[in-house]
Design a protein around this motif. Structure first.
Motif, PDB file in Angstrom:
ATOM      1  N   GLY A  61      -5.653  -4.383  -5.741  1.00 20.28           N
ATOM      2  CA  GLY A  61      -5.540  -3.585  -4.510  1.00 20.28           C
ATOM      3  C   GLY A  61      -5.543  -2.120  -4.856  1.00 20.28           C
ATOM      4  N   ASP A  62      -5.582  -1.332  -3.915  1.00 23.45           N
ATOM      5  CA  ASP A  62      -5.572   0.109  -4.197  1.00 23.45           C
ATOM      6  C   ASP A  62      -4.812   0.807  -3.085  1.00 23.45           C
ATOM      7  N   ILE A  94       5.986   3.875   3.775  1.00 26.28           N
ATOM      8  CA  ILE A  94       6.782   4.891   3.090  1.00 26.28           C
ATOM      9  C   ILE A  94       8.210   4.721   3.572  1.00 26.28           C
ATOM     10  N   PRO A  95       9.150   4.726   2.657  1.00 29.95           N
ATOM     11  CA  PRO A  95      10.534   4.475   3.078  1.00 29.95           C
ATOM     12  C   PRO A  95      10.991   5.526   4.080  1.00 29.95           C
ATOM     13  N   PRO A 155      15.554   7.843  -0.742  1.00 30.88           N
ATOM     14  CA  PRO A 155      15.760   6.810  -1.765  1.00 30.88           C
ATOM     15  C   PRO A 155      17.118   7.014  -2.434  1.00 30.88           C
ATOM     16  N   VAL A 156      17.799   5.873  -2.655  1.00 31.63           N
ATOM     17  CA  VAL A 156      19.130   5.960  -3.300  1.00 31.63           C
ATOM     18  C   VAL A 156      18.943   6.018  -4.807  1.00 31.63           C
ATOM     19  N   PRO A 157      19.881   6.616  -5.509  1.00 30.24           N
ATOM     20  CA  PRO A 157      19.724   6.711  -6.959  1.00 30.24           C
ATOM     21  C   PRO A 157      19.719   5.323  -7.565  1.00 30.24           C
ATOM     22  N   ALA A 158      18.846   5.126  -8.528  1.00 26.02           N
ATOM     23  CA  ALA A 158      18.793   3.821  -9.167  1.00 26.02           C
ATOM     24  C   ALA A 158      20.012   3.659 -10.076  1.00 26.02           C
ATOM     25  N   GLY A 178      18.242   3.157 -13.864  1.00 23.58           N
ATOM     26  CA  GLY A 178      17.337   4.195 -14.353  1.00 23.58           C
ATOM     27  C   GLY A 178      15.915   3.695 -14.532  1.00 23.58           C
ATOM     28  N   GLU A 179      15.719   2.355 -14.294  1.00 28.60           N
ATOM     29  CA  GLU A 179      14.364   1.814 -14.405  1.00 28.60           C
ATOM     30  C   GLU A 179      13.578   2.148 -13.132  1.00 28.60           C
ATOM     31  N   PRO A 180      12.328   2.244 -13.284  1.00 32.76           N
ATOM     32  CA  PRO A 180      11.541   2.449 -12.066  1.00 32.76           C
ATOM     33  C   PRO A 180      11.744   1.277 -11.122  1.00 32.76           C
ATOM     34  N   GLU A 181      11.572   1.517  -9.907  1.00 35.26           N
ATOM     35  CA  GLU A 181      11.860   0.512  -8.892  1.00 35.26           C
ATOM     36  C   GLU A 181      11.046  -0.749  -9.143  1.00 35.26           C
ATOM     37  N   MET A 188       3.084   5.561  -2.091  1.00 30.90           N
ATOM     38  CA  MET A 188       3.073   4.357  -1.264  1.00 30.90           C
ATOM     39  C   MET A 188       2.031   3.380  -1.784  1.00 30.90           C
ATOM     40  N   MET A 189       0.863   3.911  -2.084  1.00 34.85           N
ATOM     41  CA  MET A 189      -0.249   3.040  -2.499  1.00 34.85           C
ATOM     42  C   MET A 189       0.020   2.378  -3.842  1.00 34.85           C
ATOM     43  N   TRP A 190       0.485   3.172  -4.788  1.00 35.57           N
ATOM     44  CA  TRP A 190       0.596   2.701  -6.158  1.00 35.57           C
ATOM     45  C   TRP A 190       2.030   2.449  -6.575  1.00 35.57           C
ATOM     46  N   ASN A 191       2.898   2.417  -5.585  1.00 37.73           N
ATOM     47  CA  ASN A 191       4.281   2.035  -5.833  1.00 37.73           C
ATOM     48  C   ASN A 191       4.941   2.908  -6.895  1.00 37.73           C
ATOM     49  N   SER A 201       2.799  -5.737  -1.559  1.00 39.62           N
ATOM     50  CA  SER A 201       1.865  -5.939  -2.668  1.00 39.62           C
ATOM     51  C   SER A 201       1.783  -4.657  -3.480  1.00 39.62           C
ATOM     52  N   SER A 202       1.708  -4.854  -4.759  1.00 35.90           N
ATOM     53  CA  SER A 202       1.526  -3.670  -5.602  1.00 35.90           C
ATOM     54  C   SER A 202       0.114  -3.137  -5.372  1.00 35.90           C
ATOM     55  N   ARG A 203       0.049  -1.896  -5.154  1.00 35.12           N
ATOM     56  CA  ARG A 203      -1.268  -1.329  -4.840  1.00 35.12           C
ATOM     57  C   ARG A 203      -1.584  -0.433  -6.007  1.00 35.12           C
ATOM     58  N   MET A 257      13.468   4.427  -3.954  1.00 33.09           N
ATOM     59  CA  MET A 257      14.466   4.633  -5.000  1.00 33.09           C
ATOM     60  C   MET A 257      14.348   6.050  -5.510  1.00 33.09           C
ATOM     61  N   LYS A 258      15.424   6.667  -5.742  1.00 34.42           N
ATOM     62  CA  LYS A 258      15.368   8.052  -6.168  1.00 34.42           C
ATOM     63  C   LYS A 258      15.006   8.124  -7.638  1.00 34.42           C
ATOM     64  N   GLN A 291       9.327  -4.255  -7.988  1.00 34.69           N
ATOM     65  CA  GLN A 291       8.534  -4.477  -6.767  1.00 34.69           C
ATOM     66  C   GLN A 291       9.392  -5.130  -5.710  1.00 34.69           C
ATOM     67  N   ARG A 342       9.375   9.276   5.101  1.00 35.30           N
ATOM     68  CA  ARG A 342       8.439   8.980   6.172  1.00 35.30           C
ATOM     69  C   ARG A 342       8.306  10.167   7.113  1.00 35.30           C
TER      70      ARG A 342
END
Lengths: 311, 388, 423
Positions: free
Chosen positions: C422-423, B365-366, B370-373, B376-379, C247-250, B386-388, C1-2, B381, C323
């Motif tokens: 992954g999960d 967890i950061p 989080p800074v404003p994008a 405007g797109e979701p972050e 965190m898990m699912w970005n 790894s994408s979970r 990212m906010k 990867q 965090r």
């Protein structure tokens, strides 16, 4: 849009006033409905008087109780002897020994105390444990018991016991041999005691007898008093002892019964569900107002984003 | 009856085998394993030695209001050999039941016995002393027994009151006590009086007391009513052979019922064992086990105790003072519940897993806001995660 | 990212059958098998419960503690709808689903824990109730709550799913929407009154323990402290769920919403600690905290965790660090759970010499139900719009759906390199 501090303050005051009003009504209703909250001893309260100075620990009462109640003798710890270590689902009464290093000893007979205001009956959800209005005997009725064991948690004397094995469990505790009582007989234990250490009768008579013994033998009995007259709101099984009561397993809970002492506010606040209803009215009113704003907001959002509004 | 020879010499002269004598000494040791200086000696041989050196003590035995049961008990000790033995160990100079003389000769025998052994003989009294009507109820040779007692006791070294009657009045003293029967120690003063109550008492108690006095020169320790502690210190209940049944709660409820036939405790039938001081539960009569009331299935009636036997009903139960309960009773607070090993392991494993997962997760967890994008797109990867 | 959370969006780029999901399903299955064993063999062989500790961890943990975690719907709902914090509306679905799962399985656990469940039909015979029994209040109120208002609060995501998946049913969905709109205030206020009642009655349960509950916990205010703890536990649990899911699912975080949750949690915990301190002091029980025994130690551990958690909450409020918020929420969760558990078991001394520890089977059943709840949440979050996200995220999902039509949220076979498993 956040509400302003002023609005919040207003809301809290009005809402709080409404809730307080319902609370007041609720408490008043409780006061009216129950003129006094102190539990009364039933008119023909039956009881037992156990005098530890007379008991010789012969355990005939344990044997007689097992037979009269159709229980199987507890041979789980000792295959040759009926030797339970405590009350359990085979044992409704037991003799225990208090032994001090300096030689001071006392036997104690333990069984249900048939409290004047039993915590077990107050705890029982559907009235499985019930105190008879006339004789005060606390009995268990399997028809209403769900086996939640709240009675075991609530009883200050750790009396009700549960059958832990198998599919059809029960709560087992002394019921003054209710079948024998129905036939006009005394409970089995008081009938067989060779020393008359435990005797049966009306509670008021037994109290008189206990006090007579105390007066006739000053200094013999601990603190010159009988246990159960007032303890925990009073019990119908009375104890006389030459050793301190807590040594023979009798706790000192003060003179209020557990339900009286601890459920007072529960009773008051829930009385006739006035307070919850009042709370509901206040909340519903508030949400209705806020919901109107939200509805409009949802419509705007839906138009703006083109996505279905989420309720 | 020779008085000059020592006991050992006399026994030898009488043809009593040393073996029999040693058997007698071992019986004495069993009678009083402690509480007597004589039997406190380490071995039978030492006892035999001590006794052997002693001159045979002179014993004068007077009867009063008695049934002669105490004498009969003495004579009934097992085989005639042993009774004979007892009579050879002591010099029984006057005993109305077993002596040959009667009438004037008997009176003369008493007078002679007292004179010859004055100050040295042990006076044994059997039977209660009637005090009513100036002692009218019992006369020896025309004189009130109470008077005879006083005269003879005055010349004695010590007085032994054998049996409950002589100890405190016994049977004749039962309500309404028409003869005013009392024990010897209510009449005699100034002389040591040893009470051996019982109806009858164990004869070896008598023998032990006599020999102790004669051999070691002192009387055994007595309790507050003059009974030797070695025999009367404990109540029957403390050493009863049926005590295990009492402790386990097995009682005979009626004569002839199953419990009675199985030999269970007789407490509920009114056994006075808990309040009766005596040695019957440890030392059987006639050297036979079960040769005593409880052994025969009859509740003890408390025959040694003045306040028990004719005062409390035969089938009335008695309180138990100073109970000495065994540890087989459950304690008032006993432990219950234990740690389940499997459970403990599982709790540890789960706590560890959750804690580990939480900490590992936290790292991803950061740490900073989080800074404003910009787009405007979701972050997108992040590289490496790894994408979970 | 906010990011700004504007609506709830399913987790649409992750497969359902991931390793963790299978793991939780396996644990749940094991738990169910052991439940069958418990029904056959009885409570004794299946647990460590004895006559001294008649309540094991099933009632005390799964029902009394976990429904505290499941009070998010209640606590956050009140903040969102009574105090009109509009930005919390978007996390309501997460709160409501986690609450529903916690309550459903807490109630299942209650049903499994009782020894004579066939007598539960008296539940429907109100004239035979013992109105003063706190456990009755808990059982009735929780069941009514879970089956009516809380269940109904979970209907909207399902309606969204139907709207998406079966377009021909849209008229029906729109009709049901109207019903929801009409009845919303009345259902939802019930969803706040009922938990207030039963969460406090959960506290009242241990009132009947009398002086056998150690004085550091036993207080006439136990019901109030319990419902208050339920409030901050609800907040903390939803916070944890949101942070862990993101965190898990970005998924992007809306730090303003998180900060709001954090702030409210901080106030709830802070005031709770003050109230508890005052209550202990006025009753004189605080002196017991200075004895050298296990209870004082337990008390201080509980308080220390909560105070440290509160300080972390404050720090997170200042730094707005996710965090820190996560750590803070975890600490509050642990401390609050400890608080609700202690009076029932660890600080409850029925008599001298009594001891309790759950057996392995008992623990596995408890874990099984928790795993079932987690598994269902994992599934629901991927299939239904539960977790908060932005409008852009929703449009991205719709775009993906257009190319890969199917139930929204179900992942197609992941294309190599693009989406990892992954999960």
């Amino acid at each position: 849009m956040e509400i302003s501090r002023r609005e919040l303050f207003q809301k809290i005051t009005t809402g709080g006033a409404a809730i307080a009003a319902s609370g007041g009504i609720s408490a008043a209703l409780t006061g009216v409905a129950q003129a006094e909250e102190t539990p009364q001893v039933p008119p023909h309260a039956l009881g037992m008087l156990y005098d530890a100075t007379l008991c010789i620990g012969c355990k005939t009462c344990v044997v007689a109780c097992t037979q009269a109640n159709g229980l199987t003798p507890d041979t789980r710890t000792d295959p040759l002897h009926q030797a339970p270590a405590d009350l359990n689902n085979h044992t409704k009464t037991i003799i225990k020994l208090y032994k001090e290093a300096d030689g001071q000893t006392s036997f104690v007979k333990q069984q249900c105390m048939h409290c004047v205001d039993p915590a077990c009956a107050a705890a029982c959800m559907f009235g499985g444990l019930k105190k008879d209005k006339n004789t005060g005997v606390v009995t268990w009725n399997g028809k209403y018991c769900v086996g939640c064991r709240y009675c075991e948690v609530a009883c200050p004397y750790n009396v009700p016991k549960f059958r832990w094995e198998g599919f059809n469990p029960e709560i087992v505790k002394c019921e003054f041999c209710k079948d024998r009582l129905a036939k006009g007989q005394e409970p089995a234990c008081t009938t067989v005691c060779p020393r008359k250490a435990v005797i049966f009768g009306l509670r008021e008579d037994l109290l008189k007898e206990a006090k007579r013994r105390i007066a006739a033998n000053p200094g013999k009995y601990h603190e010159d008093r009988v246990f159960g007259e007032h303890e925990g709101g009073g019990t119908q099984v009375l104890y006389l002892s030459h050793v301190p009561f807590d040594k023979i397993g009798l706790p000192q809970p003060g003179n209020e019964s557990i339900p009286q002492k601890y459920l007072k506010w529960q009773k008051r606040l829930y009385s006739y569900l006035v307070l919850p209803a009042g709370l509901y009215a206040v909340l519903a009113g508030t949400i209705r107002k806020n919901w109107k704003d939200h509805e409009e907001h949802l419509e705007e959002e839906e138009k703006a984003s083109g996505l279905r509004a989420q309720l | 009856m020779s008085k000059q020879l020592s006991i050992a010499e006399h026994l030898q002269a009488s043809g009593v085998s040393r073996r029999s004598f040693l058997q007698l000494c071992s019986t004495l040791m069993a009678t009083a394993p402690f509480g007597l200086a004589l039997t406190g000696k380490k071995s039978v041989l030492q006892i035999a030695d001590a006794i052997g050196k002693t001159k045979r003590p002179s014993v004068i035995w007077l009867h009063f209001q008695d049934c002669t049961g105490c004498t009969e008990t003495l004579l009934r000790t097992s085989a005639p050999d042993v009774a004979h033995l007892i009579l050879d160990v002591i010099s029984l100079d006057y005993h109305e039941t077993i002596m040959a003389a009667s009438g004037a000769q008997a009176e003369a025998a008493l007078h002679k016995a007292v004179q010859e052994n004055a100050g040295k003989f042990v006076l044994v009294c059997e039977g209660s002393i009637p005090t009513g009507r100036d002692g009218l109820y019992y006369e020896m040779g025309g004189r009130p027994g109470i008077q005879v007692l006083k005269e003879v006791a005055a010349q004695s070294a010590a007085v032994i009151a054998i049996g409950s009657c002589a100890s405190w009045g016994g049977v004749p003293s039962a309500d309404p006590n028409p003869t005013g029967a009392v024990g010897v120690d209510s009449v005699i003063s100034g002389k040591p009086v040893i009470n051996l109550p019982g109806c009858p008492p164990n004869p070896y108690n008598l023998l032990a007391v006599v020999l102790e006095y004669v051999t070691m020169g002192k009387l055994p320790a007595l309790d507050e009513v003059g009974r030797p502690k070695f025999a009367y210190e404990r109540v029957i209940h403390e050493n009863c052979p049926r005590r295990a049944h009492f402790d386990a709660g097995r009682f005979a409820n009626a004569f002839g019922d199953e419990g009675h036939r199985k030999g269970w405790c007789l407490y509920k039938l009114g056994c006075k064992g808990p309040v009766t001081h005596a040695s019957c539960s440890t030392r059987p009569f006639n050297e036979l086990p079960n040769c005593w009331p409880i052994g025969a299935g009859i509740p003890c009636v408390g025959c040694t105790e003045k306040n028990v036997v004719w005062k409390i009903g035969t089938f009335q139960t008695v309180p138990i003072h100073f109970p000495t309960p065994p540890d087989t009773y459950p304690p008032v607070y006993s432990s219950i519940g234990k740690v389940s090993m499997g459970g403990a392991v599982l709790v540890g494993a789960v706590a560890g897993a959750i804690g580990g997962a939480a900490l590992m997760g936290a790292k991803r967890i950061p740490a900073s806001e989080p800074v404003p994008a910009t787009t405007g797109e979701p972050e997108a990867q992040k590289p490496g995660s790894s994408s979970r | 990212m906010k990011d700004t959370w504007q609506r709830d969006v399913p987790v649409f780029n992750v497969p359902i059958w991931t390793r963790p999901f299978k793991f939780f399903c396996g644990l749940a299955g094991l738990g169910m098998i052991l439940v069958v064993y418990r029904e056959i063999a009885g409570l004794g062989p299946a647990s460590g419960m004895t006559d001294a500790y008649a309540w094991g961890i099933w009632k005390t943990f799964n029902t009394m503690v976990l429904t505290g975690l499941g009070s998010g719907a209640f606590a956050i709902g009140i903040a969102a709808w009574i105090f009109n914090k509009k930005n919390l509306h978007v996390v309501m679905r997460t709160a409501v689903l986690t609450s529903f799962l916690a309550y459903a399985f807490g109630l299942c656990m209650l049903a499994i824990d009782v020894g004579r469940p066939w007598n539960f039909y008296w539940f429907f015979v109100p004239w035979h109730w013992n109105y003063h029994s706190p456990l009755l209040e808990v059982a009735v109120c929780m069941t009514v709550y879970a089956s009516i208002p809380l269940f109904l609060e979970n209907i909207p995501p399902i309606l969204d799913f139907v709207y998406d998946r079966w377009p021909d049913q849209r008229p029906l969905v729109k009709k049901l929407d109207k019903v929801i709109v009409a009845g919303f205030p009345y259902v939802v206020s019930l969803a706040y009154v009922l938990p207030a009642m039963h969460q406090s009655s959960l506290g009242a349960l241990m009132l009947l323990g009398g002086n056998r509950v150690y004085p550091l916990w036993q207080t006439p205010f136990l019901p109030l402290l319990y419902v208050w703890a339920a409030a901050f536990l609800g907040f903390a649990f939803v916070t944890t769920t949101l942070l862990f899911s993101s965190m898990m699912w970005n998924r992007a975080l809306d730090i303003d919403v998180m900060a709001e949750l954090n702030r409210l949690t901080m106030w709830l915990v802070g005031l709770w600690l003050v109230f508890r301190a005052i209550d202990l002091t006025l009753r004189g029980s605080i002196l017991a905290a200075f004895r050298f025994n296990i209870f004082a130690a337990l008390f201080w551990i509980e308080i220390a965790i909560l105070i440290y958690g509160w300080s972390k909450l404050r720090e997170a409020g200042n730094t707005r660090s996710p965090r820190t918020m996560f750590y803070a929420a975890l600490l509050v969760l642990v401390g609050g759970m400890l608080y609700r558990f202690n009076p029932t078991t660890t600080a409850f001394q029925p008599k001298a010499g009594a001891f309790y520890f759950p057996s392995a089977i008992e623990l596995l059943v408890s874990i099984g139900f928790m795993s079932l709840g987690i598994a269902i949440f994992l599934y629901a979050a991927k299939v239904l719009p539960i977790l908060p996200g932005s409008n852009e995220l929703a449009r991205k999902m719709e775009a993906q759906q257009a190319t890969q039509p199917g139930i929204s949220g179900f992942a197609a076979a992941p294309r190599a390199g693009q989406f990892a498993t992954g999960d």
